[in-house]
Design a protein around this motif. Structure first.
Motif, PDB file in Angstrom:
ATOM      1  N   LYS A   1       0.601  -1.294  -0.014  1.00 28.35           N
ATOM      2  CA  LYS A   1      -0.173  -0.035  -0.097  1.00 28.35           C
ATOM      3  C   LYS A   1       0.791   1.298   0.007  1.00 28.35           C
ATOM      4  O   LYS A   1       0.925   1.969   1.192  1.00 28.35           O
ATOM      5  N   PRO A   2       1.729   1.556  -1.153  1.00 28.91           N
ATOM      6  CA  PRO A   2       2.521   2.701  -1.117  1.00 28.91           C
ATOM      7  C   PRO A   2       1.983   4.089  -0.983  1.00 28.91           C
ATOM      8  O   PRO A   2       2.632   4.805  -0.492  1.00 28.91           O
ATOM      9  N   GLU A   3       0.739   3.970  -0.835  1.00 24.51           N
ATOM     10  CA  GLU A   3      -0.073   5.409  -0.439  1.00 24.51           C
ATOM     11  C   GLU A   3      -0.078   5.657   0.906  1.00 24.51           C
ATOM     12  O   GLU A   3      -0.420   7.079   1.266  1.00 24.51           O
ATOM     13  N   LEU A   4       0.340   4.590   1.805  1.00 24.86           N
ATOM     14  CA  LEU A   4       0.267   4.911   3.092  1.00 24.86           C
ATOM     15  C   LEU A   4       1.748   5.453   3.656  1.00 24.86           C
ATOM     16  O   LEU A   4       1.697   5.809   4.695  1.00 24.86           O
ATOM     17  N   VAL A   5       2.875   5.517   2.933  1.00 25.62           N
ATOM     18  CA  VAL A   5       4.065   5.720   3.186  1.00 25.62           C
ATOM     19  C   VAL A   5       4.040   7.343   3.468  1.00 25.62           C
ATOM     20  O   VAL A   5       3.198   8.089   2.837  1.00 25.62           O
TER      21      VAL A   5
ATOM     22  N   TRP B   1       8.654   3.831   6.303  1.00 25.45           N
ATOM     23  CA  TRP B   1       7.794   4.400   7.470  1.00 25.45           C
ATOM     24  C   TRP B   1       6.444   4.551   6.782  1.00 25.45           C
ATOM     25  O   TRP B   1       6.352   5.382   5.760  1.00 25.45           O
ATOM     26  N   ILE B   2       5.500   4.201   7.579  1.00 20.63           N
ATOM     27  CA  ILE B   2       4.165   4.371   7.326  1.00 20.63           C
ATOM     28  C   ILE B   2       3.548   5.596   7.961  1.00 20.63           C
ATOM     29  O   ILE B   2       4.177   5.830   9.313  1.00 20.63           O
ATOM     30  N   CYS B   3       3.028   6.462   7.206  1.00 20.03           N
ATOM     31  CA  CYS B   3       2.336   7.608   7.943  1.00 20.03           C
ATOM     32  C   CYS B   3       1.521   7.277   9.211  1.00 20.03           C
ATOM     33  O   CYS B   3       0.486   6.678   9.271  1.00 20.03           O
ATOM     34  N   PRO B   4       1.958   7.813  10.461  1.00 20.65           N
ATOM     35  CA  PRO B   4       1.122   7.692  11.785  1.00 20.65           C
ATOM     36  C   PRO B   4      -0.307   8.221  11.903  1.00 20.65           C
ATOM     37  O   PRO B   4      -0.946   7.719  12.688  1.00 20.65           O
ATOM     38  N   SER B   5      -0.458   8.910  10.883  1.00 25.77           N
ATOM     39  CA  SER B   5      -2.007   9.721  10.738  1.00 25.77           C
ATOM     40  C   SER B   5      -3.118   8.589  10.469  1.00 25.77           C
ATOM     41  O   SER B   5      -4.311   9.066  10.341  1.00 25.77           O
TER      42      SER B   5
ATOM     43  N   ASN C   1      -5.643   6.276   9.918  1.00 27.18           N
ATOM     44  CA  ASN C   1      -6.383   5.455  10.755  1.00 27.18           C
ATOM     45  C   ASN C   1      -6.469   3.865  10.505  1.00 27.18           C
ATOM     46  O   ASN C   1      -6.745   3.026  11.136  1.00 27.18           O
ATOM     47  N   GLU C   2      -6.590   3.522   9.091  1.00 31.78           N
ATOM     48  CA  GLU C   2      -6.574   2.249   8.683  1.00 31.78           C
ATOM     49  C   GLU C   2      -5.493   1.349   9.023  1.00 31.78           C
ATOM     50  O   GLU C   2      -5.366   0.396   9.466  1.00 31.78           O
TER      51      GLU C   2
ATOM     52  N   ASP D   1      -5.347   1.008  12.970  1.00 29.58           N
ATOM     53  CA  ASP D   1      -6.329   0.025  13.243  1.00 29.58           C
ATOM     54  C   ASP D   1      -5.634  -1.457  13.143  1.00 29.58           C
ATOM     55  O   ASP D   1      -5.599  -2.286  14.074  1.00 29.58           O
ATOM     56  N   TYR D   2      -4.919  -1.400  11.932  1.00 32.98           N
ATOM     57  CA  TYR D   2      -4.159  -2.818  11.627  1.00 32.98           C
ATOM     58  C   TYR D   2      -3.227  -3.081  12.649  1.00 32.98           C
ATOM     59  O   TYR D   2      -3.070  -4.263  13.217  1.00 32.98           O
ATOM     60  N   VAL D   3      -2.337  -2.103  13.217  1.00 35.10           N
ATOM     61  CA  VAL D   3      -1.456  -2.485  13.945  1.00 35.10           C
ATOM     62  C   VAL D   3      -1.888  -2.689  15.545  1.00 35.10           C
ATOM     63  O   VAL D   3      -1.665  -3.640  16.222  1.00 35.10           O
ATOM     64  N   LYS D   4      -3.003  -1.887  15.673  1.00 33.68           N
ATOM     65  CA  LYS D   4      -3.544  -2.123  17.059  1.00 33.68           C
ATOM     66  C   LYS D   4      -4.130  -3.621  17.267  1.00 33.68           C
ATOM     67  O   LYS D   4      -4.111  -3.987  18.226  1.00 33.68           O
ATOM     68  N   GLN D   5      -4.737  -4.004  16.016  1.00 29.25           N
ATOM     69  CA  GLN D   5      -5.243  -5.361  16.022  1.00 29.25           C
ATOM     70  C   GLN D   5      -4.261  -6.356  16.422  1.00 29.25           C
ATOM     71  O   GLN D   5      -4.412  -7.337  16.972  1.00 29.25           O
TER      72      GLN D   5
END
Ligand SMILES: [Zn+2]
Length: 295
Positions: free
Chosen positions: A53-57, A77-81, A83-84, A87-91
């Motif tokens: 998902k390169p758009e999340l970088v 680095w994925i952008c920390p802002s 939400n999707e 949520d993935y990391v929190k799961q």
């Protein structure tokens, strides 16, 4: 003072109070949680999601925070802002917390550097907040750590970038606010330890700022630092930390270090000369457990 070890293989090594295991390394691969260990989750470093998902970088002025760019990022680095992704990391974190683990440590919980991130989501979120860029970023990171804290019952540690002065301006890390949320703060103070002058300065500075238990990670993996240099670093770190963590990554390096230090009279003498009682106690414990001293 306690002693710990950081590994990227699933093994519990006797003699260490804390065994840290990289259950989600920066590669983004999800490994099986290790029972009884402190499982380490790399939060916004993820070389797999950055590909899929390169758009999340995370971005800054048209530059993406990935390996191979002029900034020399060690991982993507994925952008920390987003939400999707949060949520993935929190799961992932909640799933790990359901195992019989000693606790969780969150790594790479920050923006990649100053200026990051200016992706459309960040621009909009910041605009809506009405805050300035630095304050808004700190809130984004703080809210993530708080959401994790509220979603898992286990003990929780946090690794911060080893900058005791400008962590907030550069990475979005408000040390005091974050320390309030977690059980301990850890910093990787990785260098070659041929000179420990800088280690002393940085460790001292962090110690003054952190009211919670403070863990110092010393690099002890490949290429191997001469043991005498590592011993020198241990005596410095012991003066400031509640736990020194040997980042050997490989279990066999940690085991050979234990044996080597216990059996080397010069190591005992070094700690005795510096009145480093904490390390002498740890050596004594290892000696009783393994009985390998020639002392
Ligand atoms: Zn962003």
């Amino acid at each position: 003072m306690k002693i710990g070890v950081l590994l990227d293989e699933p093994k519990i090594i006797p003699g260490f109070d804390y065994v840290f295991y990289e259950v989600k390394p920066s590669s983004g691969r999800l490994l099986k949680p290790l029972p009884k260990a402190w499982n380490v989750v790399n939060c916004f470093a993820d070389n797999t999601v950055s590909q899929n998902k390169p758009e999340l970088v995370a971005t800054s002025k048209g530059e993406r925070a990935v390996r191979g760019t002029v900034r020399h990022f060690l991982w993507d680095w994925i952008c920390p802002s987003r939400n999707e992704y949060r949520d993935y990391v929190k799961q992932i974190i909640q799933d790990i917390a359901r195992h019989d683990i000693a606790g969780l440590r969150l790594d790479s919980v920050c923006y990649p550097r100053e200026g990051y991130c200016d992706c459309p989501v960040c621009l909009e979120k910041r605009r809506a907040s009405g805050e300035d860029f630095i304050e808004w970023r700190a809130h984004e990171i703080e809210s993530f750590v708080r959401e994790v804290r509220e979603s898992v019952p286990c003990k929780l540690g946090l690794t911060v970038e080893p900058d005791p002065c400008y962590g907030n301006e550069r990475f979005g890390l408000d040390l005091e606010r974050l320390a309030d949320i977690v059980d301990f703060i850890s910093t990787p103070l990785y260098m070659d330890y041929s000179i420990v002058y800088w280690l002393d300065i940085i460790a001292n500075c962090f110690r003054r700022r952190i009211s919670k238990p403070y863990f110092i990670e010393l690099y002890a993996g490949h290429p191997r630092t001469p043991t005498r240099n590592l011993v020198s670093a241990l005596s410095v770190a012991a003066a400031y930390s509640d736990c020194v963590v040997l980042s050997t990554y490989e279990a066999k390096i940690a085991e050979s270090l234990q044996a080597e230090m216990v059996s080397d009279r010069q190591v005992w003498k070094f700690f005795e000369d510096r009145k480093c009682e904490d390390m002498l106690k740890i050596l004594g414990r290892w000696q009783n457990e393994f009985g390998e001293s020639t002392r």
